[in-house]
Design an enzyme around this catalytic site. Structure first.
Site, short mmCIF file in Angstrom:
data_model
loop_
_atom_site.label_atom_id
_atom_site.label_comp_id
_atom_site.label_asym_id
_atom_site.label_seq_id
_atom_site.Cartn_x
_atom_site.Cartn_y
_atom_site.Cartn_z
N PHE A 103 8.03 -3.54 7.17
CA PHE A 103 7.89 -2.10 6.90
C PHE A 103 9.05 -1.30 7.48
O PHE A 103 8.87 -0.17 7.92
CB PHE A 103 6.50 -1.60 7.37
CG PHE A 103 5.44 -2.00 6.40
CD1 PHE A 103 5.08 -3.32 6.27
CD2 PHE A 103 4.85 -1.07 5.54
CE1 PHE A 103 4.16 -3.74 5.33
CE2 PHE A 103 3.90 -1.47 4.59
CZ PHE A 103 3.56 -2.82 4.49
N CYS A 117 -2.82 4.34 -1.53
CA CYS A 117 -3.35 4.33 -0.16
C CYS A 117 -2.56 5.18 0.81
O CYS A 117 -3.10 6.14 1.35
CB CYS A 117 -3.45 2.88 0.32
SG CYS A 117 -4.72 1.99 -0.57
N LYS A 138 5.22 -0.43 -6.56
CA LYS A 138 5.83 -1.52 -5.79
C LYS A 138 5.81 -2.75 -6.67
O LYS A 138 5.14 -2.77 -7.71
CB LYS A 138 5.05 -1.76 -4.49
CG LYS A 138 3.60 -2.15 -4.74
CD LYS A 138 2.84 -2.39 -3.46
CE LYS A 138 3.00 -3.81 -2.98
NZ LYS A 138 2.00 -4.19 -1.98
N THR A 152 -11.83 3.14 1.91
CA THR A 152 -11.27 3.90 3.04
C THR A 152 -11.95 5.26 3.09
O THR A 152 -11.83 6.04 2.16
CB THR A 152 -9.75 4.06 2.84
OG1 THR A 152 -9.20 2.76 2.71
CG2 THR A 152 -9.12 4.77 4.02
N GLY A 189 4.57 5.05 -1.96
CA GLY A 189 3.74 5.61 -3.04
C GLY A 189 2.44 4.84 -3.03
O GLY A 189 2.01 4.37 -1.99
C1 UDX Z 1 -10.62 2.39 -3.62
C2 UDX Z 1 -10.04 3.53 -2.82
O1 UDX Z 1 -9.09 4.20 -3.65
C3 UDX Z 1 -9.34 3.02 -1.60
O2 UDX Z 1 -8.91 4.09 -0.78
C4 UDX Z 1 -10.30 2.21 -0.81
O3 UDX Z 1 -9.62 1.65 0.32
C5 UDX Z 1 -10.92 1.12 -1.66
O4 UDX Z 1 -11.51 1.65 -2.86
P1 UDX Z 1 -9.46 1.07 -5.48
O5 UDX Z 1 -10.15 -0.22 -5.60
O6 UDX Z 1 -8.02 1.19 -5.77
O7 UDX Z 1 -9.56 1.58 -4.01
O8 UDX Z 1 -10.27 2.12 -6.39
P2 UDX Z 1 -10.27 2.08 -7.98
O9 UDX Z 1 -9.26 1.12 -8.46
O10 UDX Z 1 -10.24 3.50 -8.37
O11 UDX Z 1 -11.71 1.43 -8.32
C6 UDX Z 1 -12.88 2.11 -8.07
C7 UDX Z 1 -13.92 1.54 -9.04
O12 UDX Z 1 -15.21 2.07 -8.69
C8 UDX Z 1 -13.66 1.95 -10.49
O13 UDX Z 1 -13.71 0.80 -11.30
C9 UDX Z 1 -14.83 2.91 -10.84
O14 UDX Z 1 -15.26 2.78 -12.18
C10 UDX Z 1 -15.90 2.41 -9.89
N1 UDX Z 1 -16.93 3.40 -9.55
C11 UDX Z 1 -16.57 4.68 -9.26
C12 UDX Z 1 -18.28 2.99 -9.53
O15 UDX Z 1 -18.58 1.84 -9.82
N2 UDX Z 1 -19.24 3.90 -9.18
C13 UDX Z 1 -18.92 5.20 -8.90
O16 UDX Z 1 -19.84 5.98 -8.60
C14 UDX Z 1 -17.55 5.60 -8.95
C1 UDX Z 2 -1.08 -0.57 1.92
C2 UDX Z 2 -1.26 -1.34 3.23
O1 UDX Z 2 -0.17 -2.24 3.42
C3 UDX Z 2 -2.57 -2.11 3.19
O2 UDX Z 2 -2.79 -2.75 4.45
C4 UDX Z 2 -3.71 -1.12 2.93
O3 UDX Z 2 -4.95 -1.77 2.90
C5 UDX Z 2 -3.47 -0.40 1.61
O4 UDX Z 2 -2.21 0.27 1.65
P1 UDX Z 2 -0.23 -1.06 -0.51
O5 UDX Z 2 -0.28 0.44 -0.62
O6 UDX Z 2 -0.85 -1.89 -1.56
O7 UDX Z 2 -0.92 -1.51 0.90
O8 UDX Z 2 1.31 -1.50 -0.47
P2 UDX Z 2 2.39 -1.71 0.68
O9 UDX Z 2 3.00 -3.03 0.47
O10 UDX Z 2 1.82 -1.38 2.01
O11 UDX Z 2 3.49 -0.59 0.30
C6 UDX Z 2 3.08 0.76 0.36
C7 UDX Z 2 4.27 1.61 -0.08
O12 UDX Z 2 5.29 1.58 0.93
C8 UDX Z 2 4.93 1.15 -1.38
O13 UDX Z 2 5.27 2.30 -2.13
C9 UDX Z 2 6.20 0.45 -0.90
O14 UDX Z 2 7.24 0.58 -1.85
C10 UDX Z 2 6.54 1.24 0.35
N1 UDX Z 2 7.28 0.47 1.37
C11 UDX Z 2 6.67 -0.61 1.96
C12 UDX Z 2 8.54 0.89 1.74
O15 UDX Z 2 9.07 1.87 1.20
N2 UDX Z 2 9.20 0.21 2.72
C13 UDX Z 2 8.64 -0.88 3.34
O16 UDX Z 2 9.28 -1.47 4.21
C14 UDX Z 2 7.35 -1.30 2.94
#
Ligand code: UDX
Ligand code: UDX
Length: 451
Positions: A250, A261, A321, A122, A258
């Site tokens: 939702f 994202c 969650k 993102t 939390g």
């Molecule tokens: C990330 C972003 O947080 C999210 O907003 C986006 O939508 C998708 O990418 P996430 O997969 O949760 O989501 O990130 P994270 O779990 O932190 O994984 C990132 C990985 O990239 C880590 O394993 C890190 O070691 C790696 N990384 C980071 C690289 O390989 N190269 C880099 O230069 C920096």
């Molecule tokens: C979210 C989006 O759903 C997903 O499309 C995007 O790519 C990444 O962010 P995620 O953060 O993994 O996914 O979880 P999600 O199931 O969306 O819940 C997000 C937060 O909202 C959680 O903390 C959950 O507890 C809270 N939530 C969700 C509520 O409090 N009420 C609801 O009805 C739904």
């Protein structure tokens, strides 16, 4: 069958790599974290995601999925490279793109053939153009490349299902041909594919997450009004949800959102707006409403226990969650901290996230199950709505607690059922504050000729 590289093997990258390999592509997944790559080669997952271990194992065994720390190895022979590195919040809420820049620069220096570079992380609107400039400058010699935005819409705990059954795939690019090639990768998913320009694709992602977060803050504000006026927000949401324009998803009131994202994406979108001299009034309100939800539950437990100091409080559920071990911006962290600062002893159980949670809450005593958390507790708080908490032996729980006080932060119980068992119960928006009001169970009568 295509050859695909994935840079960044986190919650998004690992699911993306495993799913594309399961569709029959050859996928080389790269990460800079050597321990993470070494573990994956041994079949040890860096994250908990239902079904992921088996999916990775099957595709590694079939020779379609490999892991490396070498960009040369990852890119050699690949037609596509997905950037899935972290984009955490910066100090002012803006998205921190240092990892995206590092990945783009290294890809540029390492590529040996024309390449389609796809941003799945993102990233703020305009990042696609910026990545193109980085690659253009960093290439050792002129070589064709194209940048495509392909935002992820994966919910943690349902990421594989969301990847394989997307509501839609969004692709943005300055090159229609490049976008069409990426669209081909997604054809087996048989879902609508939206092809647009880079900035529009990037904005679709932010606007989608911000809208979902807005729904959550909206229903939480309605919950507070329901508590004052004696309505049940769970039934209100059910009644609202039949309207297709509103939708039933939702609208679960509780402790708010939390995770990695929503908090960062809403903040980043508001930052982008303010950076352009605009005032994101709704986004700021969404964050303000969400920001007070956690302390609301601490206030409730203080009211019901007549104070916090010297009390023993049990927390059920720690991950942000259910069905994940992700503790990023988990409500349990703030709740446990406030209780401990108030002088309480805090015990907790989570089916999956305790190992990860220990680092976030060292003073919390981790227990083997929900019953051990409840024993001799003055209050029990449901923080994460794991299914296994929905059918606990509540009489056993009640009899083992010092005080039968139950705070249902995610409204998984029916108030009258819990009160009949002798608990002092508080949910979120479930009728008058703590009153023993008679609760008429809402019925839904679907008329036979209803369309
Ligand atoms: C990330 C972003 O947080 C999210 O907003 C986006 O939508 C998708 O990418 P996430 O997969 O949760 O989501 O990130 P994270 O779990 O932190 O994984 C990132 C990985 O990239 C880590 O394993 C890190 O070691 C790696 N990384 C980071 C690289 O390989 N190269 C880099 O230069 C920096
Ligand atoms: C979210 C989006 O759903 C997903 O499309 C995007 O790519 C990444 O962010 P995620 O953060 O993994 O996914 O979880 P999600 O199931 O969306 O819940 C997000 C937060 O909202 C959680 O903390 C959950 O507890 C809270 N939530 C969700 C509520 O409090 N009420 C609801 O009805 C739904």
């Amino acid at each position: 069958m295509k050859q695909i590289s994935v840079v960044g093997v986190g919650y998004v990258g690992l699911v993306t790599a495993a799913c594309f390999s399961d569709l029959g592509n050859r996928v080389i997944a790269l990460d800079v974290d050597e321990q993470r790559v070494s573990n994956l080669r041994k079949g040890v997952m860096p994250i908990y995601e239902p079904g992921l271990e088996e999916l990775v194992e099957r595709n590694v065994a079939a020779g379609r999925l490999t892991f490396t720390t070498s960009y040369e190895e990852a890119l050699k022979g690949s037609e596509f490279v997905f950037i899935c590195v972290g984009t955490p919040s910066g100090v002012e809420g803006e998205a921190d793109l240092k990892y995206v820049e590092a990945a783009a620069r290294t890809i540029a220096k390492t590529m040996t053939a024309p390449l389609i570079v796809i941003n799945k992380s993102t990233v703020p609107v305009g990042t696609g153009d910026w990545v193109a400039e980085i690659i253009h400058e960093a290439r050792p010699k002129p070589m064709d490349f194209w940048v495509v935005s392909c935002p992820e819409f994966l919910r943690e705990g349902a990421a594989i299902s969301d990847f394989m059954n997307p509501h839609r795939t969004v692709l943005g690019s300055t090159s229609r041909e490049a976008a069409d090639k990426v669209a081909q990768l997604h054809l087996p998913l048989r879902s609508p594919i939206v092809i647009t320009d880079l900035r529009t694709a990037e904005m679709i992602k932010y606007a989608s997450n911000a809208f979902l977060a807005t729904k959550i803050s909206f229903i939480n504000e309605i919950a507070d009004v329901c508590e004052s006026l004696g309505a049940d927000v769970k039934e209100v949401a059910a009644g609202m949800g039949f309207d297709a324009r509103i939708g039933k998803y939702f609208l679960d009131a509780g402790l708010g959102y939390g995770g990695s994202c929503f908090p960062k994406d809403v903040k980043a979108l508001a930052y982008m707006a303010e950076d352009m001299g605009l005032e994101p009034q709704i986004l700021n309100a969404v964050m303000r409403v969400n920001g007070v939800r956690r302390m609301m539950i601490v206030d409730k437990v203080r009211d019901l226990m007549g104070g916090i100091s010297g009390k023993t409080v049990g927390i059920l559920g720690l991950a942000f969650k259910p069905n994940t071990d992700d503790m990023r911006d988990a409500p349990s962290i703030d709740i446990a901290k406030a209780l401990i600062e108030g002088g309480a002893t805090v015990r907790a159980f989570d089916p999956v996230a305790m190992e990860v949670a220990k680092g976030e809450m060292p003073k919390v005593e981790m227990m083997p199950d929900a019953y051990a958390v409840a024993k001799d507790a003055d209050a029990l708080i449901i923080v994460t709505e794991w299914n296994e908490f929905k059918h606990l032996d509540l009489e056993r729980i009640r009899d083992s607690m010092r005080e039968a006080v139950l705070l249902d932060g995610r409204n998984i119980y029916q108030p009258e059922q819990i009160k009949d068992l002798g608990f002092r119960y508080r949910g979120v928006g479930r009728g008058y504050n703590g009153s023993a009001d008679s609760h008429i169970k809402t019925e839904v009568k679907v008329q036979p000729n209803a369309v």
